[in-house]
Design a protein around this motif. Structure first.
Motif, PDB file in Angstrom:
ATOM      1  N   CYS A 260       0.835  -1.209   0.000  1.00  0.00           N
ATOM      2  CA  CYS A 260       0.000   0.000   0.000  1.00  0.00           C
ATOM      3  C   CYS A 260       0.867   1.255   0.000  1.00  0.00           C
ATOM      4  O   CYS A 260       0.600   2.202  -0.753  1.00  0.00           O
ATOM      5  CB  CYS A 260      -0.951   0.007   1.197  1.00  0.00           C
ATOM      6  N   GLN A 261       1.904   1.275   0.824  1.00  0.00           N
ATOM      7  CA  GLN A 261       2.787   2.443   0.884  1.00  0.00           C
ATOM      8  C   GLN A 261       3.486   2.669  -0.448  1.00  0.00           C
ATOM      9  O   GLN A 261       3.610   3.805  -0.907  1.00  0.00           O
ATOM     10  CB  GLN A 261       3.814   2.278   2.004  1.00  0.00           C
ATOM     11  N   THR A 262       3.935   1.600  -1.083  1.00  0.00           N
ATOM     12  CA  THR A 262       4.593   1.714  -2.383  1.00  0.00           C
ATOM     13  C   THR A 262       3.638   2.288  -3.424  1.00  0.00           C
ATOM     14  O   THR A 262       3.997   3.180  -4.187  1.00  0.00           O
ATOM     15  CB  THR A 262       5.111   0.338  -2.848  1.00  0.00           C
ATOM     16  N   LYS A 263       2.410   1.778  -3.434  1.00  0.00           N
ATOM     17  CA  LYS A 263       1.411   2.277  -4.384  1.00  0.00           C
ATOM     18  C   LYS A 263       1.108   3.749  -4.142  1.00  0.00           C
ATOM     19  O   LYS A 263       0.971   4.529  -5.086  1.00  0.00           O
ATOM     20  CB  LYS A 263       0.116   1.465  -4.295  1.00  0.00           C
ATOM     21  N   LEU A 264       1.002   4.158  -2.877  1.00  0.00           N
ATOM     22  CA  LEU A 264       0.743   5.563  -2.570  1.00  0.00           C
ATOM     23  C   LEU A 264       1.920   6.453  -2.994  1.00  0.00           C
ATOM     24  O   LEU A 264       1.716   7.548  -3.524  1.00  0.00           O
ATOM     25  CB  LEU A 264       0.466   5.738  -1.076  1.00  0.00           C
ATOM     26  N   THR A 265       3.128   5.971  -2.784  1.00  0.00           N
ATOM     27  CA  THR A 265       4.314   6.724  -3.188  1.00  0.00           C
ATOM     28  C   THR A 265       4.354   6.879  -4.703  1.00  0.00           C
ATOM     29  O   THR A 265       4.662   7.959  -5.220  1.00  0.00           O
ATOM     30  CB  THR A 265       5.589   6.035  -2.681  1.00  0.00           C
ATOM     31  N   GLU A 266       4.033   5.805  -5.427  1.00  0.00           N
ATOM     32  CA  GLU A 266       3.991   5.872  -6.889  1.00  0.00           C
ATOM     33  C   GLU A 266       2.962   6.891  -7.358  1.00  0.00           C
ATOM     34  O   GLU A 266       3.231   7.680  -8.271  1.00  0.00           O
ATOM     35  CB  GLU A 266       3.673   4.501  -7.480  1.00  0.00           C
ATOM     36  N   ALA A 267       1.798   6.895  -6.742  1.00  0.00           N
ATOM     37  CA  ALA A 267       0.747   7.840  -7.117  1.00  0.00           C
ATOM     38  C   ALA A 267       1.185   9.278  -6.824  1.00  0.00           C
ATOM     39  O   ALA A 267       0.951  10.182  -7.628  1.00  0.00           O
ATOM     40  CB  ALA A 267      -0.544   7.513  -6.364  1.00  0.00           C
ATOM     41  N   GLU A 268       1.818   9.482  -5.684  1.00  0.00           N
ATOM     42  CA  GLU A 268       2.295  10.819  -5.323  1.00  0.00           C
ATOM     43  C   GLU A 268       3.308  11.327  -6.343  1.00  0.00           C
ATOM     44  O   GLU A 268       3.271  12.484  -6.748  1.00  0.00           O
ATOM     45  CB  GLU A 268       2.912  10.795  -3.928  1.00  0.00           C
ATOM     46  N   LEU A 269       4.218  10.456  -6.773  1.00  0.00           N
ATOM     47  CA  LEU A 269       5.212  10.852  -7.766  1.00  0.00           C
ATOM     48  C   LEU A 269       4.554  11.226  -9.091  1.00  0.00           C
ATOM     49  O   LEU A 269       4.969  12.189  -9.735  1.00  0.00           O
ATOM     50  CB  LEU A 269       6.230   9.739  -7.970  1.00  0.00           C
ATOM     51  N   LYS A 270       3.553  10.473  -9.489  1.00  0.00           N
ATOM     52  CA  LYS A 270       2.853  10.796 -10.739  1.00  0.00           C
ATOM     53  C   LYS A 270       2.188  12.163 -10.648  1.00  0.00           C
ATOM     54  O   LYS A 270       2.204  12.941 -11.594  1.00  0.00           O
ATOM     55  CB  LYS A 270       1.816   9.722 -11.063  1.00  0.00           C
ATOM     56  N   ILE A 271       1.622  12.463  -9.501  1.00  0.00           N
ATOM     57  CA  ILE A 271       0.983  13.767  -9.301  1.00  0.00           C
ATOM     58  C   ILE A 271       2.033  14.874  -9.321  1.00  0.00           C
ATOM     59  O   ILE A 271       1.820  15.923  -9.923  1.00  0.00           O
ATOM     60  CB  ILE A 271       0.178  13.783  -7.986  1.00  0.00           C
ATOM     61  N   GLN A 272       3.162  14.638  -8.682  1.00  0.00           N
ATOM     62  CA  GLN A 272       4.220  15.644  -8.622  1.00  0.00           C
ATOM     63  C   GLN A 272       4.856  15.899  -9.981  1.00  0.00           C
ATOM     64  O   GLN A 272       5.445  16.956 -10.202  1.00  0.00           O
ATOM     65  CB  GLN A 272       5.300  15.235  -7.624  1.00  0.00           C
TER      66      GLN A 272
END
Length: 94
Positions: free
Chosen positions: A58-70
């Motif tokens: 879950c943390q990895t998926k959230l980090t990936e999503a955050e990077l895409k947004i950034q």
């Protein structure tokens, strides 16, 4: 530990990709079963280990999503552009 530029895909033990929603649902189920106070110690430990693995997914998926947004930013003319971003491996901090 070396830094990674790309996140490893979140996978189950069998190698099948697991979505954030699937991992979170399984994690919630594990928490509910552990809170029931009806499991022997060995089962609790196994569920804890599985829960820890799912929490990392879950943390990895959230980090990936955050990077895409950034990666999306406005340039001077107001147009949206993609900026390069890299994923840092935070496992060394654990």
């Amino acid at each position: 530990m070396s830094k990674q530029t790309k996140a490893a895909p979140a996978q189950t033990a069998g190698g099948k990709d697991l979505s954030f929603e699937e991992a979170l649902k399984k994690l919630e189920g594990i928490v509910e079963s552990m809170e029931s106070d009806e499991l022997p110690l060995e089962s609790l430990l196994a569920r804890f280990e599985e829960g820890t693995r799912l929490a990392k997914i879950c943390q990895t998926k959230l980090t990936e999503a955050e990077l895409k947004i950034q990666q999306v930013e406005k340039n001077a003319s107001g147009e949206f552009t993609l900026k390069p971003a890299t994923l840092v491996d935070n496992s060394a901090a654990e």
